[in-house]
Scaffold this active site. Structure first.
Site, mmCIF file in Angstrom:
data_model
loop_
_atom_site.group_PDB
_atom_site.id
_atom_site.type_symbol
_atom_site.label_atom_id
_atom_site.label_comp_id
_atom_site.label_asym_id
_atom_site.label_seq_id
_atom_site.Cartn_x
_atom_site.Cartn_y
_atom_site.Cartn_z
ATOM 1 N N ARG A 106 2.178 14.901 4.429
ATOM 2 C CA ARG A 106 3.247 14.091 5.047
ATOM 3 C C ARG A 106 3.416 14.625 6.457
ATOM 4 N NH1 ARG A 106 8.953 12.144 2.654
ATOM 5 N NH2 ARG A 106 7.477 10.667 1.763
ATOM 6 N N HIS A 133 2.811 4.264 5.011
ATOM 7 C CA HIS A 133 3.235 4.955 3.777
ATOM 8 C C HIS A 133 2.536 4.253 2.596
ATOM 9 C CE1 HIS A 133 5.343 7.480 1.153
ATOM 10 N NE2 HIS A 133 6.573 7.022 1.247
ATOM 11 N N GLN A 136 3.574 4.554 -1.260
ATOM 12 C CA GLN A 136 4.768 3.789 -1.607
ATOM 13 C C GLN A 136 4.400 2.360 -2.006
ATOM 14 O OE1 GLN A 136 8.046 4.938 -1.742
ATOM 15 N NE2 GLN A 136 8.231 2.992 -2.818
ATOM 16 N N ASP A 223 14.088 -0.997 4.042
ATOM 17 C CA ASP A 223 13.999 0.458 4.148
ATOM 18 C C ASP A 223 15.104 0.879 5.119
ATOM 19 O OD1 ASP A 223 13.176 3.107 4.101
ATOM 20 O OD2 ASP A 223 11.405 2.796 5.369
ATOM 21 N N CYS A 262 12.185 1.663 -0.895
ATOM 22 C CA CYS A 262 11.377 2.861 -1.188
ATOM 23 C C CYS A 262 12.238 4.081 -1.456
ATOM 24 C CB CYS A 262 10.406 3.123 -0.042
ATOM 25 S SG CYS A 262 11.215 3.563 1.505
ATOM 26 N N ARG A 290 5.883 5.578 -8.525
ATOM 27 C CA ARG A 290 5.145 6.471 -7.625
ATOM 28 C C ARG A 290 4.278 7.422 -8.455
ATOM 29 N NH1 ARG A 290 7.075 7.549 -2.442
ATOM 30 N NH2 ARG A 290 5.151 8.749 -2.295
HETATM 31 N N1 NVA Z 1 10.615 4.899 6.735
HETATM 32 C C1 NVA Z 1 11.086 6.100 6.080
HETATM 33 C C2 NVA Z 1 10.528 6.196 4.716
HETATM 34 C C3 NVA Z 1 10.989 7.383 3.918
HETATM 35 C C4 NVA Z 1 10.352 7.459 2.573
HETATM 36 C C5 NVA Z 1 10.724 7.309 6.908
HETATM 37 O O1 NVA Z 1 9.634 7.362 7.498
HETATM 38 O O2 NVA Z 1 11.556 8.209 7.010
HETATM 39 N N1 CP Z 2 10.004 7.002 -0.817
HETATM 40 C C1 CP Z 2 9.658 8.267 -0.520
HETATM 41 O O1 CP Z 2 8.568 8.540 -0.029
HETATM 42 O O2 CP Z 2 10.597 9.181 -0.826
HETATM 43 P P1 CP Z 2 10.613 10.724 -0.381
HETATM 44 O O3 CP Z 2 10.838 10.755 1.106
HETATM 45 O O4 CP Z 2 11.757 11.309 -1.138
HETATM 46 O O5 CP Z 2 9.307 11.339 -0.735
#
Ligand code: NVA
Ligand code: CP
Length: 304
Positions: A106, A133, A136, A223, A262, A290
């Site tokens: 990540r 992502h 997801q 989101d 998500c 997931r």
């Molecule tokens: N769009 C959000 C998704 C988190 C799972 C982010 O990038 O923070």
């Molecule tokens: N939806 C998702 O990726 O959640 P987290 O940020 O908790 O991993």
């Protein structure tokens, strides 16, 4: 299911058949797990997970999934690796490739996951970047298929920010035959390259009016307005109140429409509690999926 791609970075690497195969495998793994069947398909395999940002679902679902498959997962934050002291992503990738069988990361910049993948000899999975992502969306498509019993021919409305989740959603919908209407404030549209490529497969409309986007939608998705990589900016004012998913907006969608998010959600911003806790919401199944979707993905990438 054997994949042609080594890595899973955007979701666009998968062919339509590969994507459909992973979703079906995930549904089967879920059914097996509920029946007490848990085959050690990844026995003695190790997953390294690198986190530059916080996570609840991604970390716990990958680690649990690897455990259930008979393997092992290591969770590493970037500040506890030598990356924090200037070791390059290239060298980190080459080193980890000598120890573990598969990596998930990540990251902030999508470029960083591309460098990780380019320098690894093992599969690399994107666990979220500023642009995509994809894990997801595997879970989201699986959830839609479970609830609607099909994917092709449906219509999905994306309301809010044209962000990383939205970009992967567009690829996922396009490969699954789902038309998608996207309503964002001006200046918040999704990646134009993603839209252009995907328009060859399905109908995609970029709109600025949520009321038009949700009309006849089978799925309504959103989101957070402030993603982790946007935390320093105040963007919320550009979205509220028009882009909030509330009962009045849900009423304009198909009466059987489901609601996806998500998570994590900012209740009272992009969605009201009445919707996320309401009868049309499937967010907890979506979060659970997931686990199953990523198990199917890892099994496919490791070609077992
Ligand atoms: N769009 C959000 C998704 C988190 C799972 C982010 O990038 O923070
Ligand atoms: N939806 C998702 O990726 O959640 P987290 O940020 O908790 O991993």
């Amino acid at each position: 299911m054997k994949l042609r791609t080594k890595d899973f970075l955007t979701l666009n690497e998968l062919s339509k058949n590969e994507l459909a195969g992973i979703i079906d495998d995930a549904i089967k793994l879920k059914k097996d797990l509920k029946a007490g069947i848990c085959k050690p398909l990844l026995k003695n395999k190790t997953l390294a997970m690198i986190f530059q940002k916080p996570s609840t679902r991604t970390r716990v679902s990958f680690e649990t999934g690897m455990f259930q498959l008979g393997g092992h997962a290591l969770s590493l934050t970037s500040d506890e690796l030598q990356l924090a002291r200037g070791e390059t992503i290239e060298d980190t990738s080459k080193t980890l490739s000598r120890y573990v069988d598969i990596m998930m990361a990540r990251v902030y910049l999508h470029e960083e996951i591309e460098i990780l993948a380019k320098n690894s000899t093992i599969p690399v999975i994107n666990g979220l970047s500023d642009s995509f992502h994809p894990c997801q969306i595997l879970a989201d498509l699986m959830t839609i298929k479970e609830k609607k019993k099909k994917l092709a021919g449906l219509k999905l409305a994306w309301i809010g920010d044209g962000n990383n989740v939205c970009n992967s959603m567009i690829y996922g919908c396009a490969k699954s035959g789902i038309d998608i209407d996207i309503a964002t404030p001006k200046g918040y549209a999704p990646d134009s390259k993603v839209v252009k490529e995907s328009k060859e497969l399905v109908d995609i409309k970029l709109l600025n009016d949520p009321l038009i986007a949700v009309k006849n939608a089978d799925v309504v998705a959103t989101d957070t307005f402030v993603s982790i990589h946007h935390q320093a900016t105040d963007r919320t004012k550009d979205f509220l109140p028009k882009f909030q998913i509330n009962p009045d907006l849900m009423k304009k969608a198909d009466p059987h429409a489901i609601f996806l998010h998500c998570l994590p959600a900012k209740r009272g911003q992009e969605v009201t509690s009445s919707v996320i806790d309401g009868r049309q919401s499937v967010v907890w199944d979506e979060a659970e999926n997931r686990l199953h979707a990523q198990k199917a993905l890892m099994v496919a990438l490791l070609q077992v």
